[in-house]
Structures are given as C-alpha cells and as structure tokens.
Design an enzyme around this catalytic site. Structure first.
Site, PDB file in Angstrom:
ATOM      1  N   LYS A  63      30.036  63.992  63.192  1.00  0.00           N
ATOM      2  CA  LYS A  63      29.093  63.958  62.816  1.00  0.00           C
ATOM      3  C   LYS A  63      29.551  64.077  61.157  1.00  0.00           C
ATOM      4  CE  LYS A  63      27.029  67.139  66.138  1.00  0.00           C
ATOM      5  NZ  LYS A  63      27.158  68.424  67.161  1.00  0.00           N
TER       6      LYS A  63
ATOM      7  N   ARG B   6      22.772  72.621  77.735  1.00  0.00           N
ATOM      8  CA  ARG B   6      20.969  72.861  77.836  1.00  0.00           C
ATOM      9  C   ARG B   6      20.334  71.809  78.709  1.00  0.00           C
ATOM     10  NH1 ARG B   6      21.457  72.395  71.456  1.00  0.00           N
ATOM     11  NH2 ARG B   6      23.069  71.290  72.225  1.00  0.00           N
TER      12      ARG B   6
ATOM     13  N   SER C 271      21.335  72.874  66.595  1.00  0.00           N
ATOM     14  CA  SER C 271      21.644  73.111  64.604  1.00  0.00           C
ATOM     15  C   SER C 271      21.056  72.209  64.150  1.00  0.00           C
ATOM     16  CB  SER C 271      23.370  72.879  64.368  1.00  0.00           C
ATOM     17  OG  SER C 271      23.656  73.919  64.662  1.00  0.00           O
TER      18      SER C 271
HETATM   19  O1  PNS Z   1      29.262  71.867  67.882  1.00  0.00           O
HETATM   20  P1  PNS Z   1      30.052  70.783  68.417  1.00  0.00           P
HETATM   21  O2  PNS Z   1      29.689  69.225  67.261  1.00  0.00           O
HETATM   22  O3  PNS Z   1      29.120  69.707  69.991  1.00  0.00           O
HETATM   23  O4  PNS Z   1      31.670  70.533  68.807  1.00  0.00           O
HETATM   24  C1  PNS Z   1      32.035  69.160  68.754  1.00  0.00           C
HETATM   25  C2  PNS Z   1      32.809  69.395  69.192  1.00  0.00           C
HETATM   26  C3  PNS Z   1      33.932  69.505  67.998  1.00  0.00           C
HETATM   27  C4  PNS Z   1      34.045  70.919  69.854  1.00  0.00           C
HETATM   28  C5  PNS Z   1      34.622  68.459  69.441  1.00  0.00           C
HETATM   29  O5  PNS Z   1      34.369  66.850  68.888  1.00  0.00           O
HETATM   30  C6  PNS Z   1      36.293  68.849  69.838  1.00  0.00           C
HETATM   31  O6  PNS Z   1      36.603  68.917  70.449  1.00  0.00           O
HETATM   32  N1  PNS Z   1      36.208  68.090  68.151  1.00  0.00           N
HETATM   33  C7  PNS Z   1      37.893  68.632  68.037  1.00  0.00           C
HETATM   34  C8  PNS Z   1      38.622  66.917  68.064  1.00  0.00           C
HETATM   35  C9  PNS Z   1      39.319  66.561  69.681  1.00  0.00           C
HETATM   36  O7  PNS Z   1      40.040  67.426  69.727  1.00  0.00           O
HETATM   37  N2  PNS Z   1      38.616  65.523  69.656  1.00  0.00           N
HETATM   38  C10 PNS Z   1      39.862  64.757  71.888  1.00  0.00           C
HETATM   39  C11 PNS Z   1      39.369  65.730  72.499  1.00  0.00           C
HETATM   40  S1  PNS Z   1      38.289  65.552  72.704  1.00  0.00           S
END
Ligand code: PNS
Length: 163
Positions: A42, A95, A132
């Site tokens: 994102k 949700r 968001s």
């Molecule tokens: O609010 P969001 O954008 O839906 O949150 C998503 C988030 C940031 C929690 C997810 O993208 C994430 O866990 N990113 C960290 C990178 C990571 O560890 N990736 C590998 C396992 S999913």
C-alpha cells in the site's frame, strides 16, 4: 501466564474501527502492543511517525484498561517484532468475508514462520463499513470524516492540507 498480543496495521489513519479492536484486545490480553507497520502493498498517505502520534492521542483519550504500548516496526517481518517482545498472538479485526480472504494467508504464514497465532475479533457492526482508505478518500475530497475517526484525527485532517 502473561499473554502479550500485537495489534498490527497501517493505521493510515487510525479509525473508530481500529479503536474498537484495540479496546477489545486490551480487555482480553495482559499486554497489548499496537504496532504501526509498513505495508509494502500500500502507498501510505501519512508518515509512520504521524500515524503513531495520532494513535497515541486516540488511545490515550479512549482510556482503555491494562498495559498498552504504541510503537512502529518497519524493518523485517512482523513476527520478528513479536519474538522481540515475547508476543504469541496477533489480533486482527474482521469486518467482512473480504477481510477473511485477505487475512487467512497472512495468518497461516505468520504461524509457520514463528508459531504466532492470529486471533480474529468481530468489531461492532456500527463500524463494519469504516476503513482508513474510505477516510482518506472522503477527507481528501473535503468531506466530513468525524463519524469514522476519533476527534483528534478529525481535527488533524481538518487542519492539514492533504495530497
Ligand atoms: O492495516 P493493514 O495495511 O491491513 O495491515 C497489514 C499489515 C501491515 C499488518 C501486514 O501487511 C503485515 O503484517 N506486514 C508486515 C510484513 C510481514 O511480516 N509480512 C509477512 C507475513 S504476512
């Protein structure tokens, strides 16, 4: 046993839906870390430091019970943060079915990577349409987002020139 949970997200910006999930997690777990994470999928509107500041204001005003920390994590895997702080649980809000499809693979990968389980909470249906991205879009076009975000965020958005 002291169960430490992490509530991760982009929080770009924090919404009433996020606060609902954080408050529920605070009632269940001994210690909750709310972590602003860089989502490589994102493009963010607000810098991470600003997102942390808005979260701190909103969480402080909400006066949730228990031990709550707000922080950010932008290097490496989210489960690395969990290992660092001794967290065994990730908490996510669901949700709709769209959220289930989005979260399911991440949940399995995080479990495989570091035995971190994901607990899904159902927020108040009153917030089920809040995101968001919707807030960013409405605020960017000059609309009123006060029904969807805490007052500190609404004030910040109203006072800020958005891209
Ligand atoms: O609010 P969001 O954008 O839906 O949150 C998503 C988030 C940031 C929690 C997810 O993208 C994430 O866990 N990113 C960290 C990178 C990571 O560890 N990736 C590998 C396992 S999913």
């Amino acid at each position: 046993m002291n169960t430490v949970a992490v509530v991760p997200g982009s929080f770009d910006p924090v919404t009433l839906g996020h606060l609902d999930v954080i408050g529920r997690a605070a009632k269940i777990f001994d210690e909750v870390h709310v972590v602003v994470v860089h989502n490589p999928g994102k493009e963010a509107m607000f810098p991470i430091a600003q997102r942390v500041a808005l979260l701190e204001q909103a969480v402080s005003a909400a006066k949730f019970p228990g031990k709550l920390e707000i922080t950010s994590w932008s290097v490496g895997l989210l489960v690395d943060y969990c290992t660092e702080v001794g967290a065994s649980v990730l908490v996510k809000g669901i949700r709709s079915q769209v959220d289930v499809s989005y979260e399911q693979p991440m949940s399995i990968v995080n479990r495989n990577l570091a035995s971190v389980e994901t607990v899904f909470l159902l927020p108040d249906p009153a917030n089920s349409h809040v995101s968001s991205s919707l807030v960013r879009q409405v605020a960017g076009l000059g609309g009123d987002v006060s029904p969807y975000v805490p007052p500190s965020v609404a004030n910040y958005l109203a006072a800020t020139e958005l891209p």
